[in-house]
Design a protein around this motif. Structure first.
Motif, PDB file in Angstrom:
ATOM      1  N   LEU A  12       0.852  -1.189   0.000  1.00 16.74           N
ATOM      2  CA  LEU A  12       0.000   0.000   0.000  1.00 16.74           C
ATOM      3  C   LEU A  12       0.887   1.239   0.000  1.00 16.74           C
ATOM      4  O   LEU A  12       2.097   1.153   0.246  1.00 16.74           O
ATOM      5  CB  LEU A  12      -0.902   0.025   1.241  1.00 16.74           C
ATOM      6  CG  LEU A  12      -1.940  -1.096   1.363  1.00 16.74           C
ATOM      7  CD1 LEU A  12      -2.572  -1.084   2.751  1.00 16.74           C
ATOM      8  CD2 LEU A  12      -3.021  -0.953   0.285  1.00 16.74           C
ATOM      9  N   THR A  16      -1.642   5.782   2.792  1.00 18.77           N
ATOM     10  CA  THR A  16      -2.738   4.898   3.214  1.00 18.77           C
ATOM     11  C   THR A  16      -2.394   4.173   4.502  1.00 18.77           C
ATOM     12  O   THR A  16      -3.212   4.055   5.415  1.00 18.77           O
ATOM     13  CB  THR A  16      -3.054   3.872   2.115  1.00 18.77           C
ATOM     14  OG1 THR A  16      -3.443   4.566   0.929  1.00 18.77           O
ATOM     15  CG2 THR A  16      -4.177   2.932   2.551  1.00 18.77           C
ATOM     16  N   VAL A  27     -10.514   5.373   5.767  1.00 21.95           N
ATOM     17  CA  VAL A  27      -9.859   4.091   5.497  1.00 21.95           C
ATOM     18  C   VAL A  27     -10.815   2.965   5.884  1.00 21.95           C
ATOM     19  O   VAL A  27     -11.354   2.958   6.994  1.00 21.95           O
ATOM     20  CB  VAL A  27      -8.540   3.962   6.295  1.00 21.95           C
ATOM     21  CG1 VAL A  27      -7.884   2.618   6.018  1.00 21.95           C
ATOM     22  CG2 VAL A  27      -7.598   5.104   5.932  1.00 21.95           C
ATOM     23  N   THR A  31      -8.998  -2.599   5.164  1.00 25.92           N
ATOM     24  CA  THR A  31      -7.630  -2.097   5.022  1.00 25.92           C
ATOM     25  C   THR A  31      -6.990  -1.860   6.379  1.00 25.92           C
ATOM     26  O   THR A  31      -5.814  -2.195   6.598  1.00 25.92           O
ATOM     27  CB  THR A  31      -7.623  -0.790   4.204  1.00 25.92           C
ATOM     28  OG1 THR A  31      -8.182  -1.039   2.915  1.00 25.92           O
ATOM     29  CG2 THR A  31      -6.212  -0.256   4.054  1.00 25.92           C
TER      30      THR A  31
END
Length: 341
Positions: A12, A16, A27, A31
């Motif tokens: 990623l 992020t 988010v 994730t």
């Protein structure tokens, strides 16, 4: 491992990953969980100083500690620590040795201006508590452990002190007691006022006029409990029952009763408020102690959780928690003995 290296391992972008670890709402949970699992597996931990520079947060919650109630404070802090350890949030304890009013207000102002904490927990509030007004004016997030009648919006968590003492006192009245003494907490504190109200309402609802000679206020210590109880028991018309504000106070009451050759539960009944100390349990007292019960450690944990919610954007107006208190009857309470002719 640096952030860029960790992000590459996870697959990623660094942005992020940083947002996932910081709890940003945009988010996704999937994730966030993926990043958290990888962080544990790879042993990655964000650089604390870098995070604080980026977010503008100190990563700490401030608590001012007075000299009174050390046992209660220790349990509260243990609960806070249990909740905050996983959040990598510190607790900054500021000692306060019985200052005057101006010293106390200056201490809070200095704590805010130092920017060493992101929020403050206020203990033992008064009905018109100027600390609350000051923190609101300075824009510092804060939570009150207790309640205040001040006309300033604020988050709070409290136990129902009035209902707890009213129920305890009513139980003693149901057992036939009419001369009931109460050893309350520090005068002026909201919790002490609420307890006094519950005590008086219970008596008055049964047609009993409260006797000012059987009511005392002070810090919750064994020594004060002993002094107050002994002075009450030496009166010409002594009480047959006590409502004690804490377990420490109850220890003093037990000593006073025994010092006069009387027996707890037979000659004198005792109910106390139990903050659930692991080193002083109502069950292990002899005789076992009837008590209203609410965990100070649980309150510390919940207060820490609510402060985290404040810092995440929840409105202070949404955080008003009043906890009920249970009454557990044991051997220290019994029927009032007939008065001697």
């Amino acid at each position: 491992m640096r952030l860029k290296e960790f992000a590459k391992q996870v697959g990623l972008s660094p942005t992020t990953v940083s947002r996932a670890l910081s709890g940003y709402p945009e988010v996704s949970e999937t994730t966030r969980a993926r990043v958290a699992e990888a962080a544990v597996r790879l042993g990655y931990s964000p650089n604390v100083n870098a995070v604080r520079l980026k977010t503008g947060r100190a990563g700490a919650i401030g608590v001012v500690m007075g000299r009174a109630g050390e046992f209660h404070f220790a349990e509260f802090m243990a609960g806070m620590a249990e909740r905050l350890v996983a959040e990598e949030t510190d607790i900054l304890v500021i000692p306060m040795a019985d200052p005057n009013h101006e010293d106390e207000m200056q201490l809070y102002r200095r704590l805010v201006e130092s920017r060493r904490v992101d929020a403050i927990i206020v203990h033992s509030p008064k009905p018109d508590d100027e600390r609350i007004a000051l923190l609101h004016e300075l824009g510092m997030p804060f939570l009150v452990h207790g309640r205040s009648a001040i006309d300033v919006p604020h988050a709070w968590l409290d136990i129902d002190n009035e209902a707890a003492i009213k129920r305890a006192t009513s139980h003693l009245i149901d057992l036939g007691h009419r001369r009931i003494a109460m050893i309350n907490g520090r005068p002026g504190a909201t919790y002490a006022l609420h307890r006094d109200s519950g005590f008086r309402k219970a008596l008055q609802s049964h047609g009993i006029e409260p006797d000012a000679q059987l009511i005392a206020n002070g810090n919750f210590t064994d020594e004060l409990g002993f002094r107050f109880a002994r002075s009450f028991l030496e009166q010409p018309n002594p009480p047959t029952a006590f409502v004690a504000g804490s377990m420490m106070t109850a220890l003093g009451v037990y000593r006073a009763v025994r010092s006069l050759g009387l027996q707890i539960g037979r000659d004198v009944s005792v109910i106390a408020h139990d903050d659930v100390f692991p080193y002083l349990t109502a069950d292990n007292m002899v005789p076992s102690l009837s008590a209203t019960r609410s965990s100070m450690r649980a309150a510390g944990s919940r207060c820490a959780d609510l402060v985290l919610q404040l810092l995440s954007g929840r409105s202070a107006l949404e955080i008003h928690e009043l906890w009920p208190v249970e009454l557990i009857l044991r051997e220290s309470t019994g029927p009032a003995r007939p008065s001697k002719p």
